[in-house]
Design an enzyme around this catalytic site. Structure first.
Site, short mmCIF file in Angstrom:
data_model
loop_
_atom_site.label_atom_id
_atom_site.label_comp_id
_atom_site.label_asym_id
_atom_site.label_seq_id
_atom_site.Cartn_x
_atom_site.Cartn_y
_atom_site.Cartn_z
N ARG A 192 0.83 -1.21 0.00
CA ARG A 192 0.00 0.00 0.00
C ARG A 192 0.87 1.27 0.00
NH1 ARG A 192 -0.52 4.64 2.65
NH2 ARG A 192 -0.04 3.57 4.60
N ASP A 193 1.51 1.56 1.12
CA ASP A 193 2.31 2.79 1.20
C ASP A 193 3.48 2.72 0.21
OD1 ASP A 193 2.88 5.28 2.19
OD2 ASP A 193 3.44 4.64 4.19
N HIS A 244 5.53 4.75 12.66
CA HIS A 244 5.51 4.63 11.19
C HIS A 244 6.53 5.64 10.66
CE1 HIS A 244 3.01 4.26 7.32
NE2 HIS A 244 3.70 5.37 7.09
N HIS A 281 9.13 7.11 7.87
CA HIS A 281 9.72 7.22 6.53
C HIS A 281 11.18 7.61 6.71
CE1 HIS A 281 6.10 6.82 3.88
NE2 HIS A 281 5.52 6.98 5.06
N CYS A 303 4.79 9.31 -0.17
CA CYS A 303 3.37 9.68 -0.13
C CYS A 303 3.10 10.63 -1.27
CB CYS A 303 3.04 10.34 1.21
SG CYS A 303 1.34 10.93 1.27
N ASN A 352 9.04 4.12 3.43
CA ASN A 352 9.13 3.74 4.84
C ASN A 352 10.46 3.05 5.05
OD1 ASN A 352 6.11 3.52 4.10
ND2 ASN A 352 6.15 3.64 6.31
P1 HMG Z 1 -13.03 14.47 -2.58
O1 HMG Z 1 -12.71 14.84 -4.00
O2 HMG Z 1 -13.12 15.56 -1.57
O3 HMG Z 1 -14.31 13.53 -2.44
O4 HMG Z 1 -11.95 13.40 -2.11
P2 HMG Z 1 -15.75 13.56 -3.03
O5 HMG Z 1 -16.61 12.92 -2.00
O6 HMG Z 1 -16.09 14.94 -3.52
O7 HMG Z 1 -15.63 12.58 -4.27
C1 HMG Z 1 -14.87 12.88 -5.43
C2 HMG Z 1 -14.89 11.68 -6.36
O8 HMG Z 1 -14.23 10.57 -5.74
C3 HMG Z 1 -16.31 11.20 -6.69
O9 HMG Z 1 -16.23 10.64 -7.98
C4 HMG Z 1 -16.51 10.11 -5.68
O10 HMG Z 1 -17.45 9.15 -6.11
C5 HMG Z 1 -15.15 9.48 -5.60
P3 HMG Z 1 -16.75 11.44 -9.27
O11 HMG Z 1 -18.18 11.78 -8.98
O12 HMG Z 1 -15.88 12.68 -9.36
O13 HMG Z 1 -16.53 10.49 -10.40
N1 HMG Z 1 -14.87 8.81 -4.32
C6 HMG Z 1 -14.36 7.59 -4.22
N2 HMG Z 1 -13.99 6.68 -5.15
C7 HMG Z 1 -13.50 5.51 -4.70
N3 HMG Z 1 -13.34 5.21 -3.39
C8 HMG Z 1 -13.68 6.10 -2.44
C9 HMG Z 1 -14.22 7.34 -2.84
N4 HMG Z 1 -14.66 8.41 -2.17
C10 HMG Z 1 -15.05 9.31 -3.08
N5 HMG Z 1 -13.51 5.80 -1.16
C11 HMG Z 1 -11.20 11.57 -0.75
C12 HMG Z 1 -11.93 12.90 -0.78
C13 HMG Z 1 -10.95 11.23 0.70
C14 HMG Z 1 -12.07 10.51 -1.42
C15 HMG Z 1 -9.87 11.71 -1.54
O14 HMG Z 1 -9.19 12.86 -1.05
C16 HMG Z 1 -8.98 10.52 -1.43
O15 HMG Z 1 -9.31 9.44 -1.92
N6 HMG Z 1 -7.80 10.67 -0.79
C17 HMG Z 1 -6.89 9.56 -0.56
C18 HMG Z 1 -5.50 10.06 -0.41
C19 HMG Z 1 -4.57 8.90 -0.12
O16 HMG Z 1 -4.89 7.75 -0.30
N7 HMG Z 1 -3.35 9.25 0.34
C20 HMG Z 1 -2.35 8.29 0.66
C21 HMG Z 1 -2.64 7.49 1.90
S1 HMG Z 1 -2.28 8.35 3.42
C22 HMG Z 1 -0.60 8.07 3.65
O17 HMG Z 1 0.06 7.59 2.79
C23 HMG Z 1 -0.02 8.38 5.01
C24 HMG Z 1 0.22 7.13 5.85
O18 HMG Z 1 1.08 6.22 5.19
C25 HMG Z 1 0.85 7.51 7.20
C26 HMG Z 1 2.05 8.47 7.04
O19 HMG Z 1 3.03 8.12 6.36
O20 HMG Z 1 1.95 9.54 7.61
C27 HMG Z 1 -1.09 6.39 6.14
MG MG Z 2 3.28 6.45 5.14
#
Ligand code: HMG
Ligand code: MG
Length: 302
Positions: free
Chosen positions: A15-16, A207, A209, A240, A249
Site C-alpha cells: 500500500r504505502d 511509522h 519514513h 506519499c 518507509n
Molecule cells: P473528494 O474529492 O473531496 O471527495 O476526495 P468527493 O466525496 O467529492 O468525491 C470525489 C470523487 O471521488 C467522486 O467521484 C466520488 O465518487 C469518488 P466522481 O463523482 O468525481 O466520479 N470517491 C471515491 N472513489 C472511490 N473510493 C472512495 C471514494 N470516495 C469518493 N472511497 C477523498 C476525498 C478522501 C475521497 C480523496 O481525497 C482521497 O481518496 N484521498 C486519498 C489520499 C490517499 O490515499 N493518500 C495516501 C494514503 S495516506 C498516507 O500515505 C499516510 C500514511 O502512510 C501515514 C504516514 O506516512 O503519515 C497512512
Molecule cells: Mg506512510
C-alpha cells in the site's frame, strides 16, 4: 523502560510502498508480493486502499488484489478507507480490517483527503459504526507527527489531540507517522512521551519514513519508549503522493535485522523477506532501498 521481547511489524509495502508508483503494476505482481510477504512470516499486511482512483490511481485495483491473494489463517490483510464509501467497498472485497487516516497538520489533511482534521474525524464516525456492525477492527493513522511538508514543525500536543480522538472513537491502535522522515530520535522520544499521556503506549505504533536516514534511530528510540509495533515497507519502497520528496518507509528487512540483533522476536524469516524484496524490485526495475538486502543479495551472487 526494558526493551520488548516481541515486536509486531505491520507491512505497508503493497500500500504505502506502491501507492506512489507512476508505472502500472499488474494485479498479478501485487498478489505475488502479498503472497511472498505472507510466506516470509509477516502477520499483518496492508494490501491496498479503497480511496478515490483520481487521487491515487495505483490503488484502483485493490479489490482485485484482495480477490486473488492466498490468505493464511492468523494473518491480517488490511486496507485503507478514507470514508464510508471506501469502507463499504473494502467490505465487499472481503477485507476484515481497515485503517482510517488523519493528520496532525491542517494543511496536510487538506492536501491528502481534501478536508480539515475535524471534518476527517467526523467522516470516520460512520466507518466506526459500520465496522462495529461488521465485527471489523479499525486501525488509526496520524500523519505528519514530526513535521509537515506545508506547515513545518508540528507540536506533540497536536499529535496527542488527534491520536486521543481516534482512540476514543474506537481505533484499537494508532500509528503515528513521520510522513516526511524529518524526525530525530530526541523528537521521537518527546512525541511518544507526550502522546502516551493520552493513549496507552501498547496502543501506539511507529511509522517512520526514511527520507533523512533517521528511521532506524527513531525505531530504537521508540523501543526505549515502550513502543512495540512498527510499520515498515519491503525494500524500503514508497513515499506519499501528497508529501513531495518523502522517501519510502524504513525497509522491513533492515528493521528485522535490527530486532534480530536485539534478540527481539518478530516471527519473520529474513531470507524469505529478502527474496520477496528482490522479486518486487525486479518488477519495478529498481534497486532495493534496504541496506541489508543489498549486502545479502551481493553475497548470494558471489
Ligand atoms: P473528494 O474529492 O473531496 O471527495 O476526495 P468527493 O466525496 O467529492 O468525491 C470525489 C470523487 O471521488 C467522486 O467521484 C466520488 O465518487 C469518488 P466522481 O463523482 O468525481 O466520479 N470517491 C471515491 N472513489 C472511490 N473510493 C472512495 C471514494 N470516495 C469518493 N472511497 C477523498 C476525498 C478522501 C475521497 C480523496 O481525497 C482521497 O481518496 N484521498 C486519498 C489520499 C490517499 O490515499 N493518500 C495516501 C494514503 S495516506 C498516507 O500515505 C499516510 C500514511 O502512510 C501515514 C504516514 O506516512 O503519515 C497512512
Ligand atoms: Mg506512510
Amino acid at each position: 523502560m526494558p526493551l520488548p521481547s516481541h515486536v509486531r511489524l505491520v507491512e505497508v509495502g503493497p500500500r504505502d510502498g506502491l501507492q506512489n508508483e507512476a508505472q502500472p503494476i499488474s494485479v498479478t505482481d501485487k498478489v505475488q508480493l502479498v503472497n511472498a510477504l505472507t510466506a516470509a512470516g509477516l502477520g499483518y499486511i496492508e494490501v491496498g486502499s479503497f480511496v478515490s482512483p483520481k487521487w491515487v490511481p495505483q490503488m484502483a485495483g485493490s479489490a482485485d488484489v484482495f480477490a486473488q491473494i492466498q490468505r493464511q489463517p492468523g494473518v491480517t490483510y488490511a486496507a485503507l478507507a478514507p470514508n464510508l464509501r471506501g469502507f463499504e467497498d473494502a467490505i465487499a472485497a472481503g477485507v476484515k480490517e481497515v485503517a482510517v487516516f488523519a493528520a496532525a497538520s491542517e494543511a496536510f489533511s487538506q492536501r491528502n483527503i481534501n478536508c480539515s482534521i475535524s471534518e476527517s474525524l467526523q467522516r470516520f464516525e460512520p466507518i466506526m459504526d459500520a465496522a462495529r456492525q461488521h465485527g471489523v477492527k479499525v486501525r488509526g493513522y496520524v500523519s505528519c507527527v514530526l513535521g509537515c511538508p506545508y506547515e513545518g514543525d508540528v507540536k506533540p500536543e497536536q499529535v496527542a489531540r488527534v491520536a486521543r480522538e481516534l482512540y476514543a472513537m474506537g481505533c484499537y491502535e494508532v500509528s503515528l507517522g513521520d510522513t516526511i522522515g524529518t524526525g530525530t530520535a530526541g523528537a521521537t522520544r518527546t512525541m511518544f512521551e507526550v502522546v502516551s499521556a493520552d493513549v496507552p503506549r501498547e496502543k501506539l505504533a511507529g511509522h517512520f519514513h526514511d527520507t533523512y536516514g533517521q528511521a532506524m534511530a527513531n525505531i530504537y528510540a521508540s523501543l526505549l519508549e515502550g513502543i512495540s509495533v512498527f510499520d515498515s515497507s519491503i525494500a524500503g519502497l514508497g513515499g506519499c503522493p501528497y508529501a513531495k520528496g518523502a522517501s519510502g518507509n524504513v525497509a522491513t528487512e533492515d528493521v528485522v535485522y535490527l530486532l534480530n540483533g536485539l534478540g527481539i522476536d518478530t516471527g519473520i524469516d529474513l531470507d524469505a523477506l529478502i527474496l520477496a524484496g528482490q522479486q518486487i524490485c525486479t518488477v519495478l526495475g529498481r534497486p532495493t532501498g534496504s541496506r541489508v538486502a543489498k549486502v545479502r543479495s551481493a553475497q548470494y551472487a558471489d
